[in-house]
Design an enzyme around this catalytic site. Structure first.
Site, short mmCIF file in Angstrom:
data_model
loop_
_atom_site.label_atom_id
_atom_site.label_comp_id
_atom_site.label_asym_id
_atom_site.label_seq_id
_atom_site.Cartn_x
_atom_site.Cartn_y
_atom_site.Cartn_z
N TYR A 151 25.55 -30.19 3.09
CA TYR A 151 26.49 -30.44 1.98
C TYR A 151 25.70 -30.67 0.68
CZ TYR A 151 30.43 -32.59 -0.54
OH TYR A 151 31.42 -32.88 -1.46
N THR A 186 41.14 -38.49 -0.04
CA THR A 186 41.86 -37.21 -0.02
C THR A 186 42.13 -36.84 1.44
OG1 THR A 186 39.84 -35.90 0.18
CG2 THR A 186 40.58 -36.39 -2.07
N PRO A 187 42.95 -35.81 1.68
CA PRO A 187 43.17 -35.38 3.08
C PRO A 187 41.87 -35.04 3.81
CG PRO A 187 44.83 -34.43 1.66
CD PRO A 187 43.85 -35.12 0.75
N ARG A 192 37.68 -36.68 7.92
CA ARG A 192 36.32 -37.10 8.31
C ARG A 192 36.36 -38.50 8.94
NH1 ARG A 192 35.46 -34.19 3.76
NH2 ARG A 192 35.35 -35.85 2.23
N ARG A 209 29.52 -48.20 0.61
CA ARG A 209 28.47 -47.55 -0.16
C ARG A 209 28.85 -47.38 -1.63
NH1 ARG A 209 28.45 -41.40 2.47
NH2 ARG A 209 29.99 -40.53 1.04
P1 NAD Z 1 41.02 -31.53 0.37
O1 NAD Z 1 40.78 -31.21 1.79
O2 NAD Z 1 41.89 -32.68 0.10
O3 NAD Z 1 41.55 -30.19 -0.30
C1 NAD Z 1 40.79 -29.03 -0.16
C2 NAD Z 1 41.67 -27.83 -0.43
O4 NAD Z 1 40.81 -26.67 -0.41
C3 NAD Z 1 42.74 -27.58 0.64
O5 NAD Z 1 44.01 -27.45 0.02
C4 NAD Z 1 42.31 -26.26 1.29
O6 NAD Z 1 43.39 -25.47 1.74
C5 NAD Z 1 41.54 -25.61 0.16
N1 NAD Z 1 40.62 -24.57 0.62
C6 NAD Z 1 39.79 -24.63 1.68
N2 NAD Z 1 39.14 -23.45 1.82
C7 NAD Z 1 39.56 -22.64 0.82
C8 NAD Z 1 39.27 -21.31 0.46
N3 NAD Z 1 38.41 -20.56 1.15
N4 NAD Z 1 39.88 -20.78 -0.64
C9 NAD Z 1 40.76 -21.52 -1.35
N5 NAD Z 1 41.09 -22.80 -1.04
C10 NAD Z 1 40.50 -23.36 0.04
O7 NAD Z 1 39.59 -31.71 -0.34
P2 NAD Z 1 39.04 -32.73 -1.47
O8 NAD Z 1 38.48 -33.92 -0.76
O9 NAD Z 1 40.01 -32.92 -2.58
O10 NAD Z 1 37.77 -31.90 -1.98
C11 NAD Z 1 37.86 -30.94 -3.02
C12 NAD Z 1 36.46 -30.70 -3.56
O11 NAD Z 1 35.91 -31.94 -4.00
C13 NAD Z 1 35.46 -30.14 -2.55
O12 NAD Z 1 34.61 -29.20 -3.20
C14 NAD Z 1 34.66 -31.36 -2.13
O13 NAD Z 1 33.36 -31.04 -1.68
C15 NAD Z 1 34.63 -32.11 -3.44
N6 NAD Z 1 34.35 -33.55 -3.32
C16 NAD Z 1 35.16 -34.33 -2.55
C17 NAD Z 1 34.86 -35.69 -2.45
C18 NAD Z 1 35.69 -36.61 -1.58
O14 NAD Z 1 35.23 -37.73 -1.28
N7 NAD Z 1 36.91 -36.25 -1.21
C19 NAD Z 1 33.77 -36.23 -3.13
C20 NAD Z 1 32.98 -35.39 -3.92
C21 NAD Z 1 33.29 -34.04 -4.00
#
Ligand code: NAD
Length: 249
Positions: A151, A186-187, A192, A209
């Site tokens: 990641y 988030t979902p 996780r 953390r």
């Molecule tokens: P989430 O699971 O809540 O939502 C992710 C969305 O991405 C879903 O709706 C899914 O259908 C969509 N998706 C997956 N594969 C796809 C594809 N190939 N094409 C188009 N859409 C696709 O996720 P989140 O936690 O909101 O994360 C969103 C972004 O934020 C990610 O890049 C993640 O790495 C980053 N991020 C998340 C966190 C966290 O703690 N949640 C922290 C830092 C960064």
């Protein structure tokens, strides 16, 4: 109405940070095109705000991206939010895991920017500015954490991609920044936590953390998304912008 008159595309917009960002951009006056692979998630987003246009798009599908770029017209803002969190040390990463994470987390952004940037350059020539925001992360690209090698490597690559685009187009009205959140409720985070051997302990670990003492909510992140897509951030480009509850103090 900080985004009035702007057309903004948000990927991964059906859930989590992308969904909150699509809603926040629309609330700030933008015309929003929300894309995701989840048709049902997009339907529920459109029900929540019928002004948001939705489109089923897999950001790993170059042909579909190019078709959308041709059909959707020119953008003022592009938020590449899609990404996947692999869990495990480097010893557990398969070739397939590596290829998938880089495809979804990094190569998708190369494809999206390559497809939409020509139209954004045209818009910037007219209006003076257009903004690209790429979702990176604090976790393991800025600060190392256990079980996040793949990641972190992919999100560090997002920061490099961001700086390259920013440097190449800084004189042509394009800004490009990366967003680096801490742990956000988030979902995907809930998934996780649920997958951990001890989910209660896993959630406590995620909270512990973050020195601020809690998980981020999506609403803690979206104001920065709106800012970085708006002209208020007109002097900010090529940056990895942290919003991490004090992890990197
Ligand atoms: P989430 O699971 O809540 O939502 C992710 C969305 O991405 C879903 O709706 C899914 O259908 C969509 N998706 C997956 N594969 C796809 C594809 N190939 N094409 C188009 N859409 C696709 O996720 P989140 O936690 O909101 O994360 C969103 C972004 O934020 C990610 O890049 C993640 O790495 C980053 N991020 C998340 C966190 C966290 O703690 N949640 C922290 C830092 C960064």
């Amino acid at each position: 109405m900080r985004l009035e008159g702007k057309r903004i595309l948000v990927s991964a917009a059906a859930n989590g940070i992308g969904r909150g960002s699509a809603l926040a951009c629309a609330a700030a006056g933008a015309e929003v095109l929300a894309v995701d692979i989840s048709e049902s998630g997009l339907s529920s987003l459109a029900a929540e705000n019928p002004a948001i246009a939705t489109y089923v798009l897999d950001v790993m599908d170059r042909a579909a991206i190019e078709a959308l770029a041709a059909a959707a017209g020119r953008l003022d803002g592009l938020f590449n939010c899609a990404g996947f969190v692999h869990h495990g040390t480097i010893l557990e990463v398969t070739e397939q895991d590596w290829a998938f994470s880089f495809d979804l987390n990094v190569t998708s952004m190369y494809r999206m920017i390559q497809a939409f940037l020509p139209g954004m350059l045209e818009r910037a020539a007219e209006t003076g500015s257009a903004s690209i925001l790429n979702m990176a992360s604090m976790a393991s690209s800025i600060k190392g954490f256990p079980n996040r090698t793949l990641y972190g490597a992919s999100k560090a690559a997002v920061i490099g991609l961001t700086k390259g685009v920013a440097a190449d187009f800084v004189r042509r009205g394009i800004r490009c920044n990366a967003l680096c959140p801490g742990t956000v409720d988030t979902p995907s985070l809930r998934g996780r936590i649920a997958a951990a051997a001890d989910p209660v302990q896993a959630e406590k670990g995620f909270v512990a953390r973050q020195p601020i003492g809690r998980l981020a909510t999506v609403d803690d992140i979206t104001p920065l998304v709106v800012y970085l897509l708006s002209d208020e951030s007109r002097f900010v480009t090529g940056q990895a912008v942290l919003v991490d509850g004090g992890v990197t103090i």
